[in-house]
Design a protein around this motif. Structure first.
Motif, PDB file in Angstrom:
ATOM      1  N   TYR A 144      -6.515  12.690  -2.774  1.00  0.00           N
ATOM      2  CA  TYR A 144      -6.085  11.778  -1.713  1.00  0.00           C
ATOM      3  C   TYR A 144      -6.422  10.368  -2.159  1.00  0.00           C
ATOM      4  CZ  TYR A 144      -6.772  16.291   0.507  1.00  0.00           C
ATOM      5  OH  TYR A 144      -6.747  17.627   0.778  1.00  0.00           O
ATOM      6  N   GLY A 145      -5.536   9.430  -1.881  1.00  0.00           N
ATOM      7  CA  GLY A 145      -5.844   8.078  -2.311  1.00  0.00           C
ATOM      8  C   GLY A 145      -4.825   7.069  -1.844  1.00  0.00           C
ATOM      9  N   MET A 146      -4.919   5.901  -2.470  1.00  0.00           N
ATOM     10  CA  MET A 146      -4.041   4.783  -2.141  1.00  0.00           C
ATOM     11  C   MET A 146      -3.696   4.059  -3.429  1.00  0.00           C
ATOM     12  SD  MET A 146      -2.642   3.195   0.511  1.00  0.00           S
ATOM     13  CE  MET A 146      -3.651   3.573   1.921  1.00  0.00           C
ATOM     14  N   PHE A 147      -2.413   3.724  -3.577  1.00  0.00           N
ATOM     15  CA  PHE A 147      -1.959   2.931  -4.714  1.00  0.00           C
ATOM     16  C   PHE A 147      -1.556   1.571  -4.174  1.00  0.00           C
ATOM     17  CE2 PHE A 147       0.847   1.294  -7.923  1.00  0.00           C
ATOM     18  CZ  PHE A 147       0.243   1.711  -9.107  1.00  0.00           C
ATOM     19  N   TYR A 148      -2.067   0.510  -4.804  1.00  0.00           N
ATOM     20  CA  TYR A 148      -1.778  -0.857  -4.373  1.00  0.00           C
ATOM     21  C   TYR A 148      -0.952  -1.557  -5.445  1.00  0.00           C
ATOM     22  CZ  TYR A 148      -5.704  -0.122  -1.173  1.00  0.00           C
ATOM     23  OH  TYR A 148      -6.557   0.367  -0.220  1.00  0.00           O
ATOM     24  N   GLN A 149       0.142  -2.166  -5.012  1.00  0.00           N
ATOM     25  CA  GLN A 149       0.919  -3.019  -5.910  1.00  0.00           C
ATOM     26  C   GLN A 149       0.711  -4.448  -5.425  1.00  0.00           C
ATOM     27  OE1 GLN A 149       4.970  -1.881  -6.651  1.00  0.00           O
ATOM     28  NE2 GLN A 149       5.524  -3.933  -7.308  1.00  0.00           N
ATOM     29  N   VAL A 150       0.127  -5.266  -6.275  1.00  0.00           N
ATOM     30  CA  VAL A 150      -0.207  -6.645  -5.931  1.00  0.00           C
ATOM     31  C   VAL A 150       0.858  -7.552  -6.541  1.00  0.00           C
ATOM     32  CG1 VAL A 150      -1.967  -8.437  -6.051  1.00  0.00           C
ATOM     33  CG2 VAL A 150      -2.657  -6.029  -5.957  1.00  0.00           C
ATOM     34  N   ASP A 181       2.734   4.213 -15.382  1.00  0.00           N
ATOM     35  CA  ASP A 181       1.703   5.028 -16.035  1.00  0.00           C
ATOM     36  C   ASP A 181       0.524   5.286 -15.100  1.00  0.00           C
ATOM     37  OD1 ASP A 181       3.230   5.113 -18.310  1.00  0.00           O
ATOM     38  OD2 ASP A 181       1.857   3.944 -19.549  1.00  0.00           O
ATOM     39  N   MET A 182       0.140   4.277 -14.326  1.00  0.00           N
ATOM     40  CA  MET A 182      -0.973   4.442 -13.387  1.00  0.00           C
ATOM     41  C   MET A 182      -0.606   5.438 -12.294  1.00  0.00           C
ATOM     42  SD  MET A 182      -2.547   0.606 -12.998  1.00  0.00           S
ATOM     43  CE  MET A 182      -3.837   1.091 -11.878  1.00  0.00           C
ATOM     44  N   GLN A 183       0.615   5.359 -11.812  1.00  0.00           N
ATOM     45  CA  GLN A 183       1.043   6.317 -10.789  1.00  0.00           C
ATOM     46  C   GLN A 183       1.070   7.729 -11.359  1.00  0.00           C
ATOM     47  OE1 GLN A 183       4.662   4.244  -9.513  1.00  0.00           O
ATOM     48  NE2 GLN A 183       3.700   3.916  -7.526  1.00  0.00           N
ATOM     49  N   GLU A 208       0.851  -1.192   0.000  1.00  0.00           N
ATOM     50  CA  GLU A 208       0.000   0.000   0.000  1.00  0.00           C
ATOM     51  C   GLU A 208       0.883   1.237   0.000  1.00  0.00           C
ATOM     52  OE1 GLU A 208      -2.386  -0.231   3.507  1.00  0.00           O
ATOM     53  OE2 GLU A 208      -3.677  -1.781   2.672  1.00  0.00           O
ATOM     54  N   GLN A 209       0.594   2.162  -0.926  1.00  0.00           N
ATOM     55  CA  GLN A 209       1.336   3.417  -0.984  1.00  0.00           C
ATOM     56  C   GLN A 209       0.331   4.561  -0.926  1.00  0.00           C
ATOM     57  OE1 GLN A 209       3.254   2.928  -4.756  1.00  0.00           O
ATOM     58  NE2 GLN A 209       4.784   1.527  -3.966  1.00  0.00           N
ATOM     59  N   PRO A 210       0.193   5.219   0.229  1.00  0.00           N
ATOM     60  CA  PRO A 210      -0.748   6.346   0.330  1.00  0.00           C
ATOM     61  C   PRO A 210      -0.315   7.497  -0.578  1.00  0.00           C
ATOM     62  CG  PRO A 210       0.069   5.698   2.495  1.00  0.00           C
ATOM     63  CD  PRO A 210       0.864   4.952   1.486  1.00  0.00           C
ATOM     64  N   TYR A 211      -1.300   8.230  -1.080  1.00  0.00           N
ATOM     65  CA  TYR A 211      -1.027   9.392  -1.915  1.00  0.00           C
ATOM     66  C   TYR A 211      -1.816  10.575  -1.367  1.00  0.00           C
ATOM     67  CZ  TYR A 211      -0.656  12.576  -5.827  1.00  0.00           C
ATOM     68  OH  TYR A 211      -0.408  13.676  -6.596  1.00  0.00           O
ATOM     69  N   LEU A 212      -1.106  11.667  -1.093  1.00  0.00           N
ATOM     70  CA  LEU A 212      -1.729  12.879  -0.568  1.00  0.00           C
ATOM     71  C   LEU A 212      -1.218  14.076  -1.363  1.00  0.00           C
ATOM     72  CD1 LEU A 212      -1.063  12.160   3.211  1.00  0.00           C
ATOM     73  CD2 LEU A 212      -3.211  11.843   2.005  1.00  0.00           C
ATOM     74  N   LEU A 266      -0.837   8.838 -13.792  1.00  0.00           N
ATOM     75  CA  LEU A 266      -2.245   9.214 -13.913  1.00  0.00           C
ATOM     76  C   LEU A 266      -2.760   9.731 -12.576  1.00  0.00           C
ATOM     77  CD1 LEU A 266      -4.951   7.126 -15.705  1.00  0.00           C
ATOM     78  CD2 LEU A 266      -5.407   8.173 -13.514  1.00  0.00           C
ATOM     79  N   MET A 267      -2.479   9.002 -11.522  1.00  0.00           N
ATOM     80  CA  MET A 267      -2.950   9.375 -10.193  1.00  0.00           C
ATOM     81  C   MET A 267      -2.319  10.696  -9.734  1.00  0.00           C
ATOM     82  SD  MET A 267      -2.757   6.940  -6.879  1.00  0.00           S
ATOM     83  CE  MET A 267      -3.594   7.316  -5.375  1.00  0.00           C
ATOM     84  N   GLU A 268      -1.033  10.874  -9.994  1.00  0.00           N
ATOM     85  CA  GLU A 268      -0.326  12.077  -9.549  1.00  0.00           C
ATOM     86  C   GLU A 268      -0.713  13.316 -10.339  1.00  0.00           C
ATOM     87  OE1 GLU A 268       3.715  10.792  -9.922  1.00  0.00           O
ATOM     88  OE2 GLU A 268       3.593   9.547  -8.119  1.00  0.00           O
ATOM     89  N   THR A 269      -1.231  13.156 -11.566  1.00  0.00           N
ATOM     90  CA  THR A 269      -1.599  14.306 -12.389  1.00  0.00           C
ATOM     91  C   THR A 269      -3.101  14.539 -12.405  1.00  0.00           C
ATOM     92  OG1 THR A 269      -1.675  12.944 -14.399  1.00  0.00           O
ATOM     93  CG2 THR A 269       0.424  14.043 -13.876  1.00  0.00           C
ATOM     94  N   LEU A 270      -3.822  13.784 -11.621  1.00  0.00           N
ATOM     95  CA  LEU A 270      -5.289  13.907 -11.560  1.00  0.00           C
ATOM     96  C   LEU A 270      -5.679  15.296 -11.036  1.00  0.00           C
ATOM     97  CD1 LEU A 270      -7.880  12.201 -11.959  1.00  0.00           C
ATOM     98  CD2 LEU A 270      -7.683  11.563  -9.562  1.00  0.00           C
ATOM     99  N   LYS A 271      -6.587  15.949 -11.765  1.00  0.00           N
ATOM    100  CA  LYS A 271      -7.090  17.263 -11.344  1.00  0.00           C
ATOM    101  C   LYS A 271      -8.614  17.242 -11.399  1.00  0.00           C
ATOM    102  CE  LYS A 271      -3.235  19.730 -13.422  1.00  0.00           C
ATOM    103  NZ  LYS A 271      -2.851  20.550 -14.560  1.00  0.00           N
ATOM    104  N   TRP A 272      -9.248  17.776 -10.370  1.00  0.00           N
ATOM    105  CA  TRP A 272     -10.692  17.880 -10.348  1.00  0.00           C
ATOM    106  C   TRP A 272     -11.107  19.191 -10.987  1.00  0.00           C
ATOM    107  CZ3 TRP A 272     -11.585  13.176  -9.209  1.00  0.00           C
ATOM    108  CH2 TRP A 272     -10.914  12.511  -8.192  1.00  0.00           C
ATOM    109  N   LYS A 273     -12.256  19.189 -11.642  1.00  0.00           N
ATOM    110  CA  LYS A 273     -12.769  20.425 -12.260  1.00  0.00           C
ATOM    111  C   LYS A 273     -13.810  21.058 -11.348  1.00  0.00           C
ATOM    112  CE  LYS A 273     -12.234  18.690 -16.942  1.00  0.00           C
ATOM    113  NZ  LYS A 273     -12.932  18.315 -18.153  1.00  0.00           N
TER     114      LYS A 273
END
Length: 186
Positions: free
Chosen positions: A124-130, A175-177, A113-117, A179-186
């Motif tokens: 805010y979120g969580m990245f999971y590497q399985v 690529d997923m990381q 689990e890698q938290p993202y803030l 995507l998550m790091e560049t996510l912007k809400w409108k």
């Protein structure tokens, strides 16, 4: 008859000397080498209440209710993104996202689990590497906790064999990381 026998002996001796070679050595084990191009990212934006950066080699399909399938044709993989608005149900959305990840615990060797803030962007979120032979190797969720909630997971179109898909899984995980790091809400 003696001449004939001598000739046959000379020929057989010659063939024996000519055919002698070095000792046969076993070949070293070979490994599949998969090299992927350096990822170049482009901004993706449409009418959905968010935008993000994605690999320019990926293709978006099935845009429906702000859910996407980001396909990687060369790797036979797809990232599935699902968007849900938050309507006083953040606890349920978080439980469902975590449950989806931990359903793979049967086949997984471990789940990191890698938290993202990112308070500036309110992401805010969580990245999971399985790790292991699970159906998905990477998953994440991201939210602003009040209006928006996104989940993403990658699936390969092959039998889950972590050793075989590891190079592609690592490439898509990056690529997923992104995507998550560049996510912007409108």
């Amino acid at each position: 008859m003696l001449k004939k026998t001598i000739w046959i002996a000379v020929i057989l001796l010659s063939l024996t000397v000519i055919s002698c070679k070095d000792d046969v050595l076993p070949k070293p084990a070979a490994f599949l080498r998969l090299d992927y191009p350096m990822a170049k990212y482009v901004n993706f934006e449409n009418t959905c209440p968010f935008s993000f950066e994605m690999n320019e080699d990926a293709v978006i399909k099935g845009e429906k209710e702000c859910g996407f399938a980001i396909t990687y044709p060369k790797m036979k993989a797809t990232i599935y993104l699902t968007y849900k608005p938050v309507n006083n149900n953040i606890d349920k959305l978080l439980r469902d996202a975590q449950k989806l990840t931990y359903e793979h615990v049967i086949k997984a060797d471990d789940i990191l689990e890698q938290p993202y803030l990112n308070p500036q962007k309110k992401v805010y979120g969580m990245f999971y590497q399985v790790n292991g032979n699970a159906a998905t190797n990477s998953q994440f969720y991201a939210t602003d906790s009040t209006k928006h909630f996104i989940t993403g997971s990658v699936y390969f179109y092959s039998k889950p064999n972590f050793d075989s898909v590891m190079p592609a899984a690592s490439y898509i995980k990056n690529d997923m990381q992104r995507l998550m790091e560049t996510l912007k809400w409108k």
